[in-house]
Write an enzyme that holds these catalytic residues in place. Structure first.
Site, short mmCIF file in Angstrom:
data_model
loop_
_atom_site.label_atom_id
_atom_site.label_comp_id
_atom_site.label_asym_id
_atom_site.label_seq_id
_atom_site.Cartn_x
_atom_site.Cartn_y
_atom_site.Cartn_z
CG ASP A 135 68.00 -28.40 -38.01
OD1 ASP A 135 67.34 -28.48 -39.08
OD2 ASP A 135 67.46 -28.24 -36.90
CD GLU A 136 64.56 -30.54 -42.32
OE1 GLU A 136 64.28 -31.45 -43.09
OE2 GLU A 136 63.78 -29.59 -42.08
CE1 TYR A 159 65.18 -28.26 -48.04
CE2 TYR A 159 65.05 -29.27 -45.86
CZ TYR A 159 65.33 -28.17 -46.66
OH TYR A 159 65.76 -27.00 -46.08
P1 NAD Z 1 61.01 -20.95 -49.47
O1 NAD Z 1 60.56 -22.20 -50.16
O2 NAD Z 1 60.02 -20.11 -48.76
O3 NAD Z 1 61.75 -20.01 -50.52
C1 NAD Z 1 62.61 -20.47 -51.49
C2 NAD Z 1 62.74 -19.42 -52.57
O4 NAD Z 1 63.66 -19.89 -53.56
C3 NAD Z 1 61.42 -19.13 -53.30
O5 NAD Z 1 61.25 -17.74 -53.41
C4 NAD Z 1 61.60 -19.76 -54.67
O6 NAD Z 1 60.91 -19.09 -55.69
C5 NAD Z 1 63.11 -19.64 -54.85
N1 NAD Z 1 63.65 -20.64 -55.77
C6 NAD Z 1 63.36 -21.97 -55.82
N2 NAD Z 1 64.05 -22.53 -56.82
C7 NAD Z 1 64.80 -21.55 -57.40
C8 NAD Z 1 65.71 -21.51 -58.47
N3 NAD Z 1 66.00 -22.62 -59.17
N4 NAD Z 1 66.31 -20.35 -58.79
C9 NAD Z 1 66.00 -19.21 -58.10
N5 NAD Z 1 65.12 -19.18 -57.10
C10 NAD Z 1 64.53 -20.34 -56.74
O7 NAD Z 1 62.17 -21.42 -48.51
P2 NAD Z 1 62.67 -20.79 -47.12
O8 NAD Z 1 61.94 -21.43 -46.02
O9 NAD Z 1 62.68 -19.31 -47.25
O10 NAD Z 1 64.16 -21.34 -47.10
C11 NAD Z 1 65.24 -20.56 -47.59
C12 NAD Z 1 66.52 -21.33 -47.42
O11 NAD Z 1 66.73 -21.63 -46.04
C13 NAD Z 1 66.52 -22.69 -48.12
O12 NAD Z 1 67.79 -22.89 -48.68
C14 NAD Z 1 66.23 -23.68 -47.01
O13 NAD Z 1 66.81 -24.94 -47.31
C15 NAD Z 1 66.91 -23.01 -45.84
N6 NAD Z 1 66.34 -23.33 -44.51
C16 NAD Z 1 65.01 -23.14 -44.27
C17 NAD Z 1 64.50 -23.39 -42.99
C18 NAD Z 1 63.05 -23.16 -42.66
O14 NAD Z 1 62.64 -23.48 -41.55
N7 NAD Z 1 62.25 -22.59 -43.54
C19 NAD Z 1 65.35 -23.87 -41.98
C20 NAD Z 1 66.70 -24.05 -42.27
C21 NAD Z 1 67.18 -23.76 -43.54
P1 TYD Z 2 57.58 -28.68 -41.69
O1 TYD Z 2 57.03 -27.34 -41.35
O2 TYD Z 2 57.21 -29.29 -43.01
O3 TYD Z 2 59.16 -28.57 -41.52
P2 TYD Z 2 60.28 -29.74 -41.54
O4 TYD Z 2 59.68 -30.98 -42.04
O5 TYD Z 2 61.30 -29.19 -42.50
O6 TYD Z 2 60.78 -29.84 -40.14
O7 TYD Z 2 57.15 -29.70 -40.55
C1 TYD Z 2 57.46 -29.46 -39.20
C2 TYD Z 2 56.99 -30.66 -38.41
O8 TYD Z 2 55.56 -30.71 -38.44
C3 TYD Z 2 57.45 -31.99 -38.98
O9 TYD Z 2 57.70 -32.89 -37.90
C4 TYD Z 2 56.27 -32.49 -39.77
C5 TYD Z 2 55.07 -31.92 -39.01
N1 TYD Z 2 53.89 -31.57 -39.81
C6 TYD Z 2 52.63 -32.03 -39.42
O10 TYD Z 2 52.48 -32.78 -38.41
N2 TYD Z 2 51.55 -31.65 -40.15
C7 TYD Z 2 51.66 -30.86 -41.27
O11 TYD Z 2 50.63 -30.56 -41.91
C8 TYD Z 2 52.95 -30.39 -41.65
C9 TYD Z 2 53.13 -29.54 -42.86
C10 TYD Z 2 54.04 -30.76 -40.89
#
Ligand code: NAD
Ligand code: TYD
Length: 351
Positions: A135-136, A159
Site C-alpha cells: 500500500d506504500e 522503498y
Molecule cells: P523480507 O525482507 O522479509 O524478505 C524478502 C526476501 O527476499 C528475503 O528472503 C531476501 O533474501 C529475498 N531477496 C532480496 N533480494 C533478492 C534478490 N535480488 N533475489 C532473490 N531474493 C531476494 O520481506 P517481506 O516482509 O517478507 O516482504 C515480502 C514482499 O511483500 C516484498 O515484496 C514486500 O515489498 C511486500 N510487502 C511487505 C509488507 C510487510 O509488511 N512486510 C507489506 C506489504 C508488502
Molecule cells: P516498519 O515496521 O519499518 O514498516 P513501514 O515503515 O514499512 O510501515 O515501521 C512501521 C512504523 O513504525 C512506521 O511508522 C515507522 C515506525 N517505527 C518506529 O517508530 N520505530 C522503529 O524502530 C521502527 C523500525 C519503525
C-alpha cells in the site's frame, strides 16, 4: 499438480506463504528461489525441509540466466514475486539496491516468464504472474480516507518508489503483451519469522532484552496491520480466482498508531514474561526522513470479488506473534547475530 515459482520464499511473508500452501494443498509444488540476503533465512523453512513438493534454490532474481534456467528445468504455472528489499530505513541509506532488486529484478522475472509462457497465439493456458506489492505505493493519507485500487500512485520513500516502479513494469507487461498478471497491494504484515528490524518484532525483541524501544517522531503515525496468514490466504485466492490484469488491495481495517502497538507489546510482556518491563523503555527518537503519516486500505474489492476477509483480529494476532517469538528465541538470536547487529548498532548509536 500446479508448480509455483515463489521468489523471496526464505523471507518473512514468502516463507509464511510457502508453509501455508504446502500445509493446505497436496497438489502444489513450490520452486522457492531466494538470494538469501540478511533478510532471508533457511531456518524459516525447516518444517518443509523434507517435503518433496518444496524445492529450494539460492538464486538472485536479477540473474537472468539463472532465472531462465529454472523455467527450462521446471514447468512453472505461477510466479509469485515476494523477493524485494523491504525495509524503508535501509532504502533511505542505500536506494540503489532497492532500484536494482525491486525494479530490475521484477523485469528479469517478467522477461523469463514471458519467454517461457508466450505462444504464437497468445499465452499458455492457465499461467499467471503475481506481483506482491504494498500500500506504500499510494503514498501517505491524511486523517481520513482509504487507499483504493484506483488511488493514483504517489510513493515517497526510495522503498515505495522502487515498489511502484516494479508494479508499473508488471502493469506494462499486462497491457503491452497481454501477459496474465495480478498485483496485490497489502498493508503492514506481522507474525512469525518477521525480521526484527521492523517495528513489531523489533519491539518484542527489545522488550525481552530490556533495551530501549525506539519510537520515531511523535509515535502517532498510523499503519493498517494484517496478520501474515491472512495475507497468504489473500494471495492464494488472487492466484486462483483473481481477474486477469487486476490489482487487489489487501487490508483488514486494523489501523493503529505506533504508540498503541508498542504499548500492547509492553503490556503483554509485563503481564506474561517480565514484570519489570514497562513504558519507561519507550524512547522517542529522531523521526524517519519523509515518514508517511498514515496508511489505510479499503479492501472492498477483494472482499466482494473473491470473498476474502481477515480472520485474525489484532488482539489475537499480536498475542500469537509474541508467543511465537518467545518460543523461538534461538531463531531471534541467530538472525540478529552478525551483520544485522552491526547495522542496528550503527542506526541507533547517534539516537
Ligand atoms: P523480507 O525482507 O522479509 O524478505 C524478502 C526476501 O527476499 C528475503 O528472503 C531476501 O533474501 C529475498 N531477496 C532480496 N533480494 C533478492 C534478490 N535480488 N533475489 C532473490 N531474493 C531476494 O520481506 P517481506 O516482509 O517478507 O516482504 C515480502 C514482499 O511483500 C516484498 O515484496 C514486500 O515489498 C511486500 N510487502 C511487505 C509488507 C510487510 O509488511 N512486510 C507489506 C506489504 C508488502
Ligand atoms: P516498519 O515496521 O519499518 O514498516 P513501514 O515503515 O514499512 O510501515 O515501521 C512501521 C512504523 O513504525 C512506521 O511508522 C515507522 C515506525 N517505527 C518506529 O517508530 N520505530 C522503529 O524502530 C521502527 C523500525 C519503525
Amino acid at each position: 499438480m500446479k508448480t509455483y515459482l515463489v521468489t523471496g520464499g526464505a523471507g518473512f511473508i514468502g516463507s509464511n506463504f510457502v508453509l501455508y500452501m504446502l500445509k493446505k494443498y497436496d497438489d502444489v509444488r513450490i520452486v522457492n528461489i531466494d538470494k538469501l540476503t540478511y533478510a532471508g533465512n533457511l531456518e524459516n523453512l525447516k518444517d518443509v525441509e523434507n517435503n518433496p513438493n518444496h524445492i529450494f534454490r539460492q538464486v538472485d532474481i536479477c540473474d537472468a540466466e539463472a532465472v531462465e534456467a529454472l523455467f527450462e528445468e521446471f514447468t512453472i504455472d505461477y510466479v509469485v514475486n515476494f523477493a524485494a528489499e523491504s525495509h524503508v530505513d535501509r532504502s533511505i541509506k542505500e536506494p540503489e539496491i532497492f532500484a536494482k532488486t525491486n525494479v530490475l529484478g521484477t523485469v528479469t522475472l517478467l522477461n523469463a516468464a514471458k519467454k517461457a509462457w508466450e505462444t504464437e497465439n497468445g499465452w499458455k493456458e492457465g499461467v499467471k504472474y503475481l506481483q506482491v506489492s504494498t500500500d506504500e505505493v499510494y503514498g501517505s493519507l491524511g486523517e481520513t480516507g482509504y487507499f483504493m485500487e484506483t488511488t493514483p500512485l504517489d510513493p515517497n520513500s526510495p522503498y515505495s518508489s522502487s515498489k511502484a516502479g516494479g508494479d508499473l513494469m508488471v502493469k506494462a507487461y499486462g497491457e503491452t503483451y497481454k501477459m496474465p498478471i495480478n498485483i496485490t497491494r497489502c498493508s503492514n504484515n506481522y507474525g512469525p519469522y518477521q525480521f526484527p528490524e521492523k517495528l513489531i518484532p523489533l519491539v518484542i525483541n527489545n522488550c525481552l532484552n530490556k533495551k530501549p524501544l525506539p519510537i520515531y517522531g511523535d509515535g502517532l503515525n498510523v499503519r493498517d496491520w494484517l496478520y501474515v496468514e491472512d495475507h497468504c490466504k489473500a494471495i492464494d485466492m488472487v492466484i486462483r480466482n483473481g481477474r486477469l490484469g487486476e490489482v487487489y488491495n489487501v487490508g483488514g481495517h486494523n489501523e493503529r498508531t505506533n504508540i498503541h502497538i508498542v504499548k500492547t507489546i509492553i503490556e503483554y510482556v509485563h503481564d506474561n514474561v517480565d514484570e519489570s518491563v514497562n513504558e519507561t523503555l519507550m524512547t522517542f527518537v529522531e523521526d524517519r526522513k519523509g515518514h508517511d503519516r498514515r496508511y489505510g486500505i479499503d479492501p472492498t474489492k477483494i472482499k466482494d470479488e473473491l470473498g476474502w476477509y481477515p480472520e485474525t483480529p489484532y488482539e489475537e494476532g499480536i498475542k500469537l506473534t509474541i508467543k511465537w517469538y518467545l518460543d523461538n528465541m534461538d531463531w531471534m538470536k541467530n538472525v540478529t547475530s552478525g551483520e544485522y547487529q552491526n547495522y542496528y548498532n550503527k542506526m541507533y548509536s547517534n539516537k
